[in-house]
Design an enzyme around this catalytic site. Structure first.
Site, PDB file in Angstrom:
ATOM      1  N   HIS A 122       0.830  -1.202   0.000  1.00  0.00           N
ATOM      2  CA  HIS A 122       0.000   0.000   0.000  1.00  0.00           C
ATOM      3  C   HIS A 122       0.869   1.258   0.000  1.00  0.00           C
ATOM      4  O   HIS A 122       1.071   1.914   1.029  1.00  0.00           O
ATOM      5  CB  HIS A 122      -0.936  -0.011   1.218  1.00  0.00           C
ATOM      6  CG  HIS A 122      -2.074  -0.965   1.072  1.00  0.00           C
ATOM      7  ND1 HIS A 122      -2.763  -1.492   2.140  1.00  0.00           N
ATOM      8  CD2 HIS A 122      -2.656  -1.500  -0.036  1.00  0.00           C
ATOM      9  CE1 HIS A 122      -3.722  -2.292   1.698  1.00  0.00           C
ATOM     10  NE2 HIS A 122      -3.665  -2.319   0.391  1.00  0.00           N
ATOM     11  N   CYS A 159       3.540 -11.942   2.424  1.00  0.00           N
ATOM     12  CA  CYS A 159       4.556 -11.843   3.477  1.00  0.00           C
ATOM     13  C   CYS A 159       4.601 -13.151   4.257  1.00  0.00           C
ATOM     14  O   CYS A 159       3.548 -13.675   4.659  1.00  0.00           O
ATOM     15  CB  CYS A 159       4.215 -10.685   4.413  1.00  0.00           C
ATOM     16  SG  CYS A 159       5.290 -10.596   5.865  1.00  0.00           S
ATOM     17  N   GLU A 161      -5.555  -8.190   3.929  1.00  0.00           N
ATOM     18  CA  GLU A 161      -4.987  -9.271   4.737  1.00  0.00           C
ATOM     19  C   GLU A 161      -6.080 -10.065   5.436  1.00  0.00           C
ATOM     20  O   GLU A 161      -6.011 -11.297   5.536  1.00  0.00           O
ATOM     21  CB  GLU A 161      -4.001  -8.713   5.770  1.00  0.00           C
ATOM     22  CG  GLU A 161      -3.363  -9.807   6.610  1.00  0.00           C
ATOM     23  CD  GLU A 161      -2.461  -9.288   7.706  1.00  0.00           C
ATOM     24  OE1 GLU A 161      -2.295 -10.005   8.723  1.00  0.00           O
ATOM     25  OE2 GLU A 161      -1.920  -8.166   7.564  1.00  0.00           O
ATOM     26  N   SER A 175      -3.123   2.107   4.240  1.00  0.00           N
ATOM     27  CA  SER A 175      -2.087   1.312   4.906  1.00  0.00           C
ATOM     28  C   SER A 175      -2.418   1.185   6.386  1.00  0.00           C
ATOM     29  O   SER A 175      -2.356   2.153   7.132  1.00  0.00           O
ATOM     30  CB  SER A 175      -0.711   1.977   4.729  1.00  0.00           C
ATOM     31  OG  SER A 175       0.239   1.408   5.608  1.00  0.00           O
ATOM     32  N   SER A 176      -2.779  -0.024   6.805  1.00  0.00           N
ATOM     33  CA  SER A 176      -3.178  -0.243   8.195  1.00  0.00           C
ATOM     34  C   SER A 176      -2.063   0.125   9.166  1.00  0.00           C
ATOM     35  O   SER A 176      -2.284   0.828  10.155  1.00  0.00           O
ATOM     36  CB  SER A 176      -3.579  -1.708   8.393  1.00  0.00           C
ATOM     37  OG  SER A 176      -3.868  -1.973   9.745  1.00  0.00           O
TER      38      SER A 176
END
Length: 327
Positions: free
Chosen positions: A58, A113, A143, A240-241
């Site tokens: 992100h 990841c 995710e 973006s968390s």
């Protein structure tokens, strides 16, 4: 203190001083480094274009850079033409996505990841044991979608808040487990876990910490400098968390904070009265954006920089085997 010259050649007022406290660790983590490298190597191996399902990470700067090298980003596998390679993003994808790619005969590279993949494997093991999983995360985040998609429908329930943790009424409270998204607030997540453990004493915890090292380290680095700052800027994307959590961490320390994507987003009026500014960057933001911000601030302030490092990171993840030759 530096002074500038007016167009007439007379000295202008000196620039006001601004002290920068730059958090470390900041910016790219090992999972992001690996994901970006996977796209670059896939382009080298297969030639352009290489399709990428969802943003690889992100960050618009990173995505635009990969587009320039030959990557094409799409939201769904249906948008990928037949006969071209596709890369799955670092956030992970539901199991149905690679299965569909195989059915279509698409060659794919999984850039998930490894720390997200670890959560996926834990979810599978827990379901095999017959446990119902309470998954702590943010609804709609890629995710979370990817993790929920690792197991059959109905065996995992999403918990977003402490109120959710208090209200959940599982049919078999003695046979539960919990897992978490990797990019959450460490403090918020600890609070939700505390509620779950109080309500369900036999709930099974994950093997090790699910929140990834980079998320934890960047939040700790913000805490280390926040009390010495008048304000803080976090470089990162609005989707973006982990970057959004850094803003929250700073604000909870009593410091006003803002998320910006690029140096051009700086609001100098917002910086009025600030003499010490904290700077950090989310795990998807490259260091070049930090330097870009410092350079922009230097056009308005006489800056001094000091980096505060709370921990040294040396994590490296292996590349997928099918890209070894390209590497």
């Amino acid at each position: 203190m530096p002074e500038t010259l007016t167009p007439a050649g007379t000295p202008a007022a000196p620039l006001p001083p601004l002290s920068l406290l730059i958090a470390a660790p900041r910016g790219f983590c090992a999972g992001v480094d690996r994901a970006i490298r996977i796209v670059e190597l896939a382009i080298l191996k297969y030639g352009a274009p290489v399709y990428v399902r969802h943003e690889i990470v992100h960050n618009r700067y990173v995505v635009d850079g990969l587009k320039a090298k030959g990557a094409i980003f799409v939201e769904e596998l249906d948008d990928v033409p037949d006969g071209v390679p596709v890369v799955f993003s670092a956030h992970g994808v539901p199991k149905a996505v690679p299965h569909k790619a195989e059915e279509r005969g698409l060659e794919y590279v999984d850039a998930t990841c490894p720390l997200v993949s670890k959560v996926h494997r834990q979810a599978e093991r827990l379901v095999e044991q017959g446990r119902h999983i309470l998954f702590i995360g943010h609804r709609g985040h890629p995710e979370v979608i990817g993790t929920l998609g690792q197991v059959p429908d109905g065996v995992m329930t999403l918990i977003e808040t402490a109120a959710d943790a208090e209200a959940i009424a599982p049919t078999d409270p003695a046979n539960l487990a919990f897992l978490t998204q990797t990019t959450l607030s460490v403090d918020d997540t600890a609070g939700m876990i505390e509620v779950l453990k109080r309500r369900f004493p036999t709930i099974e915890a994950p093997r090790g910490e699910d929140i990834c090292y980079a998320t934890s380290n960047r939040q700790a680095a913000v805490k280390a400098i926040a009390m010495a700052c008048d304000a803080m800027l976090v470089i990162g994307a609005p989707n973006s968390s982990n970057s959004l959590r850094l803003v929250e961490v700073a604000e909870r320390q009593g410091v006003k904070a803002r998320l910006i994507e690029r140096a051009a987003d700086v609001d100098f009026d917002w910086l009025s009265g600030v003499t010490t500014l904290g700077i950090t960057a989310g795990a998807s933001a490259p260091e070049v954006l930090v330097r870009e911000l410092v350079d922009r601030l230097a056009t308005r302030f006489a800056i001094t920089e000091r980096e505060t490092e709370t921990v040294r990171e040396n994590m490296v993840f292996k590349l997928p085997r099918n890209l070894d030759a390209a590497a």
